[in-house]
Enzyme design. Structure first.
Site, PDB file in Angstrom:
ATOM      1  N   ASP A 138       0.853  -1.184   0.000  1.00 14.56           N
ATOM      2  CA  ASP A 138       0.000   0.000   0.000  1.00 14.56           C
ATOM      3  C   ASP A 138       0.889   1.234   0.000  1.00 14.56           C
ATOM      4  O   ASP A 138       2.119   1.125  -0.070  1.00 14.56           O
ATOM      5  CB  ASP A 138      -0.960  -0.008   1.200  1.00 14.56           C
ATOM      6  CG  ASP A 138      -2.308   0.620   0.862  1.00 14.56           C
ATOM      7  OD1 ASP A 138      -2.334   1.809   0.481  1.00 14.56           O
ATOM      8  OD2 ASP A 138      -3.330  -0.080   0.948  1.00 14.56           O
ATOM      9  N   HIS A 209      -2.777   3.095  -4.638  1.00 12.94           N
ATOM     10  CA  HIS A 209      -2.205   2.606  -3.378  1.00 12.94           C
ATOM     11  C   HIS A 209      -0.785   2.081  -3.591  1.00 12.94           C
ATOM     12  O   HIS A 209      -0.419   1.012  -3.097  1.00 12.94           O
ATOM     13  CB  HIS A 209      -3.097   1.517  -2.775  1.00 12.94           C
ATOM     14  CG  HIS A 209      -4.385   2.037  -2.216  1.00 12.94           C
ATOM     15  ND1 HIS A 209      -4.451   2.819  -1.083  1.00 12.94           N
ATOM     16  CD2 HIS A 209      -5.668   1.902  -2.650  1.00 12.94           C
ATOM     17  CE1 HIS A 209      -5.712   3.132  -0.834  1.00 12.94           C
ATOM     18  NE2 HIS A 209      -6.468   2.605  -1.777  1.00 12.94           N
ATOM     19  N   GLU A 276      -9.719   2.600  -5.488  1.00 21.26           N
ATOM     20  CA  GLU A 276      -9.391   3.982  -5.142  1.00 21.26           C
ATOM     21  C   GLU A 276      -8.220   4.532  -5.958  1.00 21.26           C
ATOM     22  O   GLU A 276      -7.313   5.174  -5.428  1.00 21.26           O
ATOM     23  CB  GLU A 276      -9.105   4.088  -3.639  1.00 21.26           C
ATOM     24  CG  GLU A 276     -10.323   3.733  -2.790  1.00 21.26           C
ATOM     25  CD  GLU A 276     -10.070   3.804  -1.295  1.00 21.26           C
ATOM     26  OE1 GLU A 276     -11.029   4.035  -0.539  1.00 21.26           O
ATOM     27  OE2 GLU A 276      -8.907   3.619  -0.880  1.00 21.26           O
TER      28      GLU A 276
END
Length: 507
Positions: A138, A209, A276
């Protein structure tokens, strides 16, 4: 049955013997191909126990049921009782409702040492859960050794400080944080899990990420619109605009990464994230726009879809299957991909109706980083309130799919623990338990509709037996009465959602 033997998860058909008595310790096992995968038949009598499984996993799950019948000593590192334990003499016929019964541990935001991961595999097995999803990469850390690219762990596995909670102005823990698993560490984790019939599914997140990877190798980012060389491993939380550049070189880099991942993890599914991904840098990047024109895709969403489709084909050529968060639906979903549905049920319903396999893990139901009570003593409250009772009422198959052929596309369910504020094993235990016991029963047992479930019966089984098992296992769970003084985190601010949770029956 539940009023006499306090088993969790609740087994299927139970036939009672006339008596109960001491357990001799003798266990006979066999296989019966007429039983389904993971199914078992357990008979306990004065002569001992006999377990017949549809496969080796079924025998193993039968042993877990017998373990609960044998009492607390079966959950301790060494027995402390001298006398044989009394057990009910009975026959259980049991099988899981879902093939995928998982827990996701985010070891990227806060690193969890190898021994703690091994411990959680054992706890999954106790609860008849069979998938450990490891979120390995991440913005805040890269946790898997890649020999071809050593800076991923030399640089990407460490951050200089960590935000505490979500207050404004922010609070910081100024200590550096990090860690990673070597390839042999991960092979050990995989082997330990396989002995317990738990599959470890790795996640390498892309194209969003990825700031930890970009900090290690700045050319992975959109260097024509930002100074990627100035980026560090992210110390804060939240959605991040710094994403991978969609170039052929970046795609090749992650093929190399995944080659090494596949060498370590034999799991059929490989998780590539896909969530995302903020596309603002792609919109501003001449390089990204040229790539979009070169591939002839429909804008930035089409670019992400192309990357997902590429890795879907790449994995399929190697005998694996791609799974990703439900954002991979954006711009069109790769034919062979499966979807992990986290944003309520919409994406999962759409994917199932389109013929894709789905694992349901909606944040409104089974995100275990969310707070367990609305009281002021909950540590770092976040998200919606998910009580033990709420998790027990979770239904993986939404009403819009129930009773249709598409329902079979829901291959399982998963509870997720994101680790922004679970910085050590004690905090992980507090967030996961006892709610994971409720989730395990939902994923294994054939329960009534949520509004008809015997929540009180489940709570009685927890009170009479299962909390004591958790104590014997050394789990620092949240007590029913609320956090103990040492489980609180006064002064560390949280962030609660301002919109109410939608009821399950609106899905």
């Amino acid at each position: 049955m539940a009023t006499t033997v306090d088993l969790i998860p609740l087994p299927g058909k139970v036939e009672w013997g006339a008596t109960s008595g001491p357990f001799t310790g003798r266990v006979r096992t066999s296989l019966d191909p007429s039983l389904a995968a993971e199914a078992y038949r357990l008979t306990v009598s004065p002569e001992g126990a006999e377990i017949t499984g549809g496969d080796d996993a079924g025998v193993f799950w039968g042993r877990q049921t017998l373990r609960q019948l044998r009492g607390l000593d079966a959950f301790r590192r060494a027995p402390i009782e001298r006398e044989p334990v009394a057990v009910p003499y009975l026959t259980v016929e049991d099988a899981p409702r879902f093939a995928w019964r998982g827990l996701m541990l985010d070891v990227a935001r806060h690193f969890l040492p190898k021994d703690d991961v091994l411990r959680y595999i054992e706890l999954l097995a106790v609860h008849k859960l069979n998938v450990l999803h490891l979120h390995l990469t991440d913005d805040q850390g890269w946790r898997v050794e890649i020999e071809r690219y050593p800076r991923l762990t030399e640089v990407g596995a460490w951050r200089r400080r960590t935000r505490m909670g979500w207050g404004d102005p922010p609070m910081w823990d100024e200590r550096p944080h990090g860690g990673f698993y070597t390839r042999d560490d991960l092979r050990e984790i995989v082997a330990y899990a396989a002995e317990r019939h738990v599959t470890v599914v790795p996640e390498i997140d892309l194209p969003g990420h990825t700031q930890a990877a970009i900090a290690a190798y700045p050319w992975l980012g959109n260097a024509d619109v930002i100074d990627t060389g100035a980026l560090e491993v992210k110390t804060d939380w939240g959605i991040n605009p710094n994403v991978l550049a969609p170039t052929a070189a970046v795609v090749s880099f992650f093929e190399d990464v995944l080659e090494e991942v596949l060498d370590v993890f034999p799991s059929r599914f490989v998780h590539i994230g896909g969530d995302e991904c903020v596309k603002d840098q792609w919109r501003r990047s001449p390089t990204a726009q040229a790539r979009i024109r070169e591939l002839g895709v429909a804008g930035e969403d089409g670019m992400q879809s192309w990357m997902i489709r590429h890795f879907d084909r790449w994995l399929a050529e190697r005998g694996r299957r791609l799974i990703g968060w439900d954002e991979i639906l954006e711009g069109g979903l790769a034919d062979g991909a499966a979807v992990m549905c986290w944003r309520w049920y919409r994406g999962g319903v759409a994917a199932a109706k389109a013929g894709h396999d789905v694992v349901m893990c909606p944040q409104q139901e089974v995100y275990l980083d969310h707070v367990q009570d609305s009281g002021p003593d909950e540590p770092v409250p976040f998200g919606w309130v998910h009580t033990l009772q709420d998790v027990y009422r979770f239904e993986p198959v939404p009403p819009s799919l129930a009773g249709t052929p598409h329902a079979a596309r829901v291959i399982g369910a998963q509870a997720n623990l994101w680790s922004e504020v679970t910085e050590n094993r004690a905090r992980v235990d507090y967030q996961v338990f006892p709610r994971l016991a409720a989730f395990a029963e939902v994923a294994w047992s054939a329960l009534p509709a949520p509004g008809e479930r015997d929540v009180a019966g489940f709570e009685r089984r927890m009170d009479r037996a299962h909390y004591a098992r958790l104590d014997a296992l050394g789990i620092g769970y949240r007590p029913p009465s609320g956090p103990r003084p040492w489980q609180r985190r006064p002064g560390v601010p949280g962030r609660m959602h301002d919109k109410p949770r939608r009821p399950w029956h609106t899905a």
